[in-house]
Design a protein around this motif. Sequence first.
Motif, PDB file in Angstrom:
ATOM      1  N   MET A   1       0.821  -1.201   0.000  1.00  0.00           N
ATOM      2  CA  MET A   1       0.000   0.000   0.000  1.00  0.00           C
ATOM      3  C   MET A   1       0.862   1.261   0.000  1.00  0.00           C
ATOM      4  O   MET A   1       0.527   2.259  -0.646  1.00  0.00           O
ATOM      5  CB  MET A   1      -0.956  -0.020   1.189  1.00  0.00           C
ATOM      6  N   LYS A   2       1.969   1.233   0.711  1.00  0.00           N
ATOM      7  CA  LYS A   2       2.875   2.389   0.734  1.00  0.00           C
ATOM      8  C   LYS A   2       3.434   2.675  -0.660  1.00  0.00           C
ATOM      9  O   LYS A   2       3.639   3.835  -1.026  1.00  0.00           O
ATOM     10  CB  LYS A   2       4.010   2.151   1.728  1.00  0.00           C
ATOM     11  N   LEU A   3       3.701   1.626  -1.436  1.00  0.00           N
ATOM     12  CA  LEU A   3       4.195   1.818  -2.800  1.00  0.00           C
ATOM     13  C   LEU A   3       3.165   2.576  -3.637  1.00  0.00           C
ATOM     14  O   LEU A   3       3.484   3.590  -4.271  1.00  0.00           O
ATOM     15  CB  LEU A   3       4.515   0.471  -3.452  1.00  0.00           C
ATOM     16  N   TYR A   4       1.923   2.091  -3.633  1.00  0.00           N
ATOM     17  CA  TYR A   4       0.888   2.754  -4.418  1.00  0.00           C
ATOM     18  C   TYR A   4       0.643   4.176  -3.909  1.00  0.00           C
ATOM     19  O   TYR A   4       0.459   5.111  -4.692  1.00  0.00           O
ATOM     20  CB  TYR A   4      -0.406   1.944  -4.377  1.00  0.00           C
ATOM     21  N   SER A   5       0.644   4.343  -2.597  1.00  0.00           N
ATOM     22  CA  SER A   5       0.401   5.645  -2.000  1.00  0.00           C
ATOM     23  C   SER A   5       1.484   6.644  -2.385  1.00  0.00           C
ATOM     24  O   SER A   5       1.204   7.841  -2.574  1.00  0.00           O
ATOM     25  CB  SER A   5       0.329   5.507  -0.476  1.00  0.00           C
ATOM     26  N   HIS A   6       2.711   6.172  -2.520  1.00  0.00           N
ATOM     27  CA  HIS A   6       3.818   7.039  -2.919  1.00  0.00           C
ATOM     28  C   HIS A   6       3.539   7.714  -4.262  1.00  0.00           C
ATOM     29  O   HIS A   6       3.958   8.859  -4.499  1.00  0.00           O
ATOM     30  CB  HIS A   6       5.108   6.227  -2.994  1.00  0.00           C
ATOM     31  N   TYR A   7       2.815   7.019  -5.127  1.00  0.00           N
ATOM     32  CA  TYR A   7       2.495   7.556  -6.450  1.00  0.00           C
ATOM     33  C   TYR A   7       1.108   8.202  -6.484  1.00  0.00           C
ATOM     34  O   TYR A   7       0.567   8.461  -7.557  1.00  0.00           O
ATOM     35  CB  TYR A   7       2.609   6.451  -7.494  1.00  0.00           C
ATOM     36  N   GLY A   8       0.544   8.445  -5.312  1.00  0.00           N
ATOM     37  CA  GLY A   8      -0.703   9.191  -5.232  1.00  0.00           C
ATOM     38  C   GLY A   8      -1.968   8.369  -5.301  1.00  0.00           C
ATOM     39  O   GLY A   8      -3.062   8.933  -5.414  1.00  0.00           O
ATOM     40  N   HIS A   9      -1.858   7.062  -5.213  1.00  0.00           N
ATOM     41  CA  HIS A   9      -3.027   6.185  -5.258  1.00  0.00           C
ATOM     42  C   HIS A   9      -3.343   5.730  -3.835  1.00  0.00           C
ATOM     43  O   HIS A   9      -2.678   4.844  -3.277  1.00  0.00           O
ATOM     44  CB  HIS A   9      -2.760   5.006  -6.182  1.00  0.00           C
ATOM     45  N   ASN A  10      -4.358   6.349  -3.233  1.00  0.00           N
ATOM     46  CA  ASN A  10      -4.609   6.190  -1.802  1.00  0.00           C
ATOM     47  C   ASN A  10      -5.941   5.532  -1.464  1.00  0.00           C
ATOM     48  O   ASN A  10      -6.308   5.480  -0.297  1.00  0.00           O
ATOM     49  CB  ASN A  10      -4.542   7.562  -1.117  1.00  0.00           C
ATOM     50  N   GLU A  11      -6.644   5.036  -2.467  1.00  0.00           N
ATOM     51  CA  GLU A  11      -7.919   4.361  -2.200  1.00  0.00           C
ATOM     52  C   GLU A  11      -7.764   2.870  -2.485  1.00  0.00           C
ATOM     53  O   GLU A  11      -7.434   2.477  -3.608  1.00  0.00           O
ATOM     54  CB  GLU A  11      -9.046   4.946  -3.043  1.00  0.00           C
TER      55      GLU A  11
END
Length: 257
Positions: free
Chosen positions: A38-48
């Motif tokens: 989840m941290k990987l995706y969140s790093h690129y702005g994908h937080n849902e």
Amino acid sequence: MKTVILAGGFGTRISEESHLRPKPMIEIGEKPILWHIMKLYSHYGHNEFIICCGYKQHMIKEWFADYYLYNCDVTFDFTDNNRMTVHNNVTDPWKVTLVDTGLNSMTGGRIGRIQKYVGEEPFFLTYGDAVSDVNPDDVLSFHKRSGKKGTITAINVDQRFGVIDIREDGSVNAFREKNETDSACINGGFMVMEPEVFRYITGDECIFEKDVLPRLAAEDQLSAYSHDGFWQCMDTARELKRLEEMWQTGKAPWKVW
């Protein structure tokens, strides 16, 4: 764009850990591997995120229910009506939907059960037991250029899994079982799917990797983004140890945040 993570399997290959907790909750550096993904995706702005739960799904829900407290300093004042004071707010900007997709559902069945949370829009899709330094936005851009219904991330690793044959233009020609001479690519997850993919799912017994992806490939509706960087699944205690050592020595390639 929403990210769907498959986190409901029994994790039988690493049963020494998964008999106690769901495989995606096995920890690397005191954080579940699910958190790392989840941290990987969140790093690129994908937080849902939409998490497909199943085996011991209550443990995943309980972890997220307490996640806020895990990351804050808290005072519990039992002399003042049991008042709780949070002193800081160090949390991730996430919206997380945890869905019970059934104890015995197959991967396709789990994906089918979360359709109402995805809606009629493209979505990221990955497995809850593998980390990588892949850039999801690069996969998404490749997917859009392909114009196909699905895109997988192809990883070239030692073979324990079924393999994929890829054409020069990135289209997937076919899926097949591995053989002794294989050094071909596997599906490493980190996929992008169009909502039309839900129409290929027939029920809880549907296996996404055997029933859906081969059909997409046969219809020339599946592309493969080739990733030459780091990728590692966590199927065995040996692989878990390797990932833990990388994290503890500050040499975790997937830590891009």
